[in-house]
Design a protein around this motif. Structure first.
Motif, PDB file in Angstrom:
ATOM      1  N   GLU A   1       0.662  -1.381  -0.107  1.00  0.00           N
ATOM      2  CA  GLU A   1       0.230   0.381  -0.416  1.00  0.00           C
ATOM      3  C   GLU A   1       1.142   1.038  -0.078  1.00  0.00           C
ATOM      4  N   ASP A   2       1.953   0.694   0.966  1.00  0.00           N
ATOM      5  CA  ASP A   2       2.605   2.371   1.121  1.00  0.00           C
ATOM      6  C   ASP A   2       3.478   2.504  -0.559  1.00  0.00           C
ATOM      7  N   VAL A   3       3.867   2.193  -1.677  1.00  0.00           N
ATOM      8  CA  VAL A   3       4.462   1.774  -2.659  1.00  0.00           C
ATOM      9  C   VAL A   3       2.824   2.331  -3.624  1.00  0.00           C
ATOM     10  N   ARG A   4       1.963   1.596  -2.890  1.00  0.00           N
ATOM     11  CA  ARG A   4       1.006   2.672  -4.376  1.00  0.00           C
ATOM     12  C   ARG A   4       0.560   3.920  -4.073  1.00  0.00           C
ATOM     13  N   ASP A   5       0.136   4.414  -2.974  1.00  0.00           N
ATOM     14  CA  ASP A   5       0.868   5.591  -2.343  1.00  0.00           C
ATOM     15  C   ASP A   5       2.022   6.555  -3.384  1.00  0.00           C
ATOM     16  N   GLU A   6       2.560   5.641  -3.195  1.00  0.00           N
ATOM     17  CA  GLU A   6       3.765   6.329  -3.657  1.00  0.00           C
ATOM     18  C   GLU A   6       3.691   6.446  -5.754  1.00  0.00           C
ATOM     19  N   ARG A   7       3.290   5.341  -5.925  1.00  0.00           N
ATOM     20  CA  ARG A   7       2.932   5.927  -7.711  1.00  0.00           C
ATOM     21  C   ARG A   7       1.230   6.408  -7.643  1.00  0.00           C
ATOM     22  N   ALA A   8       1.035   7.037  -6.280  1.00  0.00           N
ATOM     23  CA  ALA A   8      -0.742   7.459  -6.831  1.00  0.00           C
ATOM     24  C   ALA A   8      -0.052   9.222  -6.642  1.00  0.00           C
ATOM     25  N   ASP A   9       0.527   9.268  -6.201  1.00  0.00           N
ATOM     26  CA  ASP A   9       1.141  11.012  -5.768  1.00  0.00           C
ATOM     27  C   ASP A   9       0.662  12.204  -7.264  1.00  0.00           C
ATOM     28  N   LEU A  10       1.390  11.462  -8.189  1.00  0.00           N
ATOM     29  CA  LEU A  10       0.221  12.425  -9.293  1.00  0.00           C
ATOM     30  C   LEU A  10      -0.934  12.790  -9.402  1.00  0.00           C
ATOM     31  N   ARG A  11      -1.719  11.305  -9.218  1.00  0.00           N
ATOM     32  CA  ARG A  11      -3.011  11.301  -9.523  1.00  0.00           C
ATOM     33  C   ARG A  11      -3.967  12.185  -8.173  1.00  0.00           C
ATOM     34  N   THR A  12      -3.048  11.783  -7.226  1.00  0.00           N
ATOM     35  CA  THR A  12      -3.501  12.974  -5.877  1.00  0.00           C
ATOM     36  C   THR A  12      -3.525  14.402  -5.843  1.00  0.00           C
TER      37      THR A  12
END
Length: 322
Positions: free
Chosen positions: A267-278
């Motif tokens: 989940e931490d990696v997923r959140d890191e990858r989703a920073d641009l989307r956020t």
């Protein structure tokens, strides 16, 4: 009139911005992610009906309380580590409840930080012996595909295909299931007491024969292995082909705590990858709200009443008196 037109345009643009924020997950790409240089985590697998050879008495033991721990540590200070390569060490220890060390192994591997595959480097080794490690080891690549991968088997010291078997759910998370089968093979020859392979001689050279089946569950967006089950069989075979003592066999699977911790890492990696989307989502939502408010204000604003022009007043003509 002009303010109303501008206001309606603002409302339209604001609506589009709000829609963009809601749908950002479908059109804004995920950021690429590299393996960290300073990785650090551990897992524990609990054994069932594990048989092993006691290292002191050389007697066979069967136990329901055998655990295998794996500790992974990234060495970011070594010269081989850099922008493209991560150097990870992972130590595996299998022990019984009374503290008896059944098996241990230390692997030092250099990994491509984008593909997670092992790459050549000066320090790669298994138990201190230089080894050409290939394939995947303790991590899959981000955006794991629905295909087969070569997965390293430390005992056999070579990679074997981990075949994609389907999509499953693990604690509500979509994961990919991979199955690996290591066929029976001789991995080395060692001197052992003859009695361990049915020989009357004091000492003979016996082959160590190994096979294994392994099931690996991977969270695909992060490439993090979130659960694993393995059933190895490592035994002795005498010089005449006689089956000998079992060195290690049984089935072990990750503990619930290890699964939870692995899912949290994923989940931490997923959140890191989703920073641009956020970022896009919040920016679009804020812009949309501002445009909607401004547009509504302009669209509903009434124009001020204009005074009548003096030229529009009727001209009074004086009437001459008699």
């Amino acid at each position: 009139m002009r303010a109303r037109v501008v206001g309606l345009a603002g409302i339209g643009l604001g609506g589009l911005a709000v829609v963009a924020s809601v749908t950002a997950g479908s059109w804004v790409p995920l950021l690429p992610v590299q393996l960290p240089l300073d990785e650090s985590f551990g897992t524990e697998a609990l054994g069932r009906e594990v048989t092993y050879l006691d290292p002191v008495t050389l007697a066979p033991v069967t136990s329901e309380d055998v655990a295998t721990s794996v500790r992974v540590r990234g060495d970011e200070d070594t010269g081989a580590a850099g922008d493209r390569t991560a150097v990870w060490e992972y130590v595996s220890e299998t022990s019984d409840a009374d503290g008896t060390l059944v098996a241990t192994s230390t692997t030092l591997v250099c990994l491509d930080r984008w593909t997670a595959e092992a790459v050549d480097c000066a320090g790669e080794s298994v138990d201190g012996e230089p080894t050409d490690i290939r394939g995947l080891t303790v991590r899959f690549p981000a955006d794991t595909e629905r295909r087969d991968y070569d997965l390293w088997d430390t005992t056999a010291r070579q990679p074997f295909p981990a075949r994609f078997e389907g999509v499953e759910r693990l604690d509500g998370r979509q994961v990919y299931r991979f199955e690996q089968e290591v066929p029976e093979q001789v991995i080395r020859s060692v001197p052992v007491p003859g009695r361990l392979v049915g020989s009357l001689e004091d000492e003979v050279f016996a082959d160590v024969v190994h096979s294994s089946t392994r099931t690996v569950f991977v969270e695909p967006l992060s490439g993090v292995v979130v659960s694993e089950e393995e059933s190895p069989v490592t035994a002795l075979r005498g010089p005449d082909g006689t089956s000998g003592a079992v060195l290690l066999s049984g089935t072990s699977s990750w503990s619930e705590a290890s699964v939870r911790e692995a899912l949290a890492r994923a989940e931490d990696v997923r959140d890191e990858r989703a920073d641009l989307r956020t970022g896009v989502r919040w920016a679009a939502a804020g812009t949309g709200a501002a445009l909607l408010a401004l547009g509504a204000l302009l669209a509903t604003r009434r124009s001020p009443t204009q005074p009548h022009d003096a030229q529009d007043e009727p001209v009074r003509v004086p009437v001459p008196s008699a």
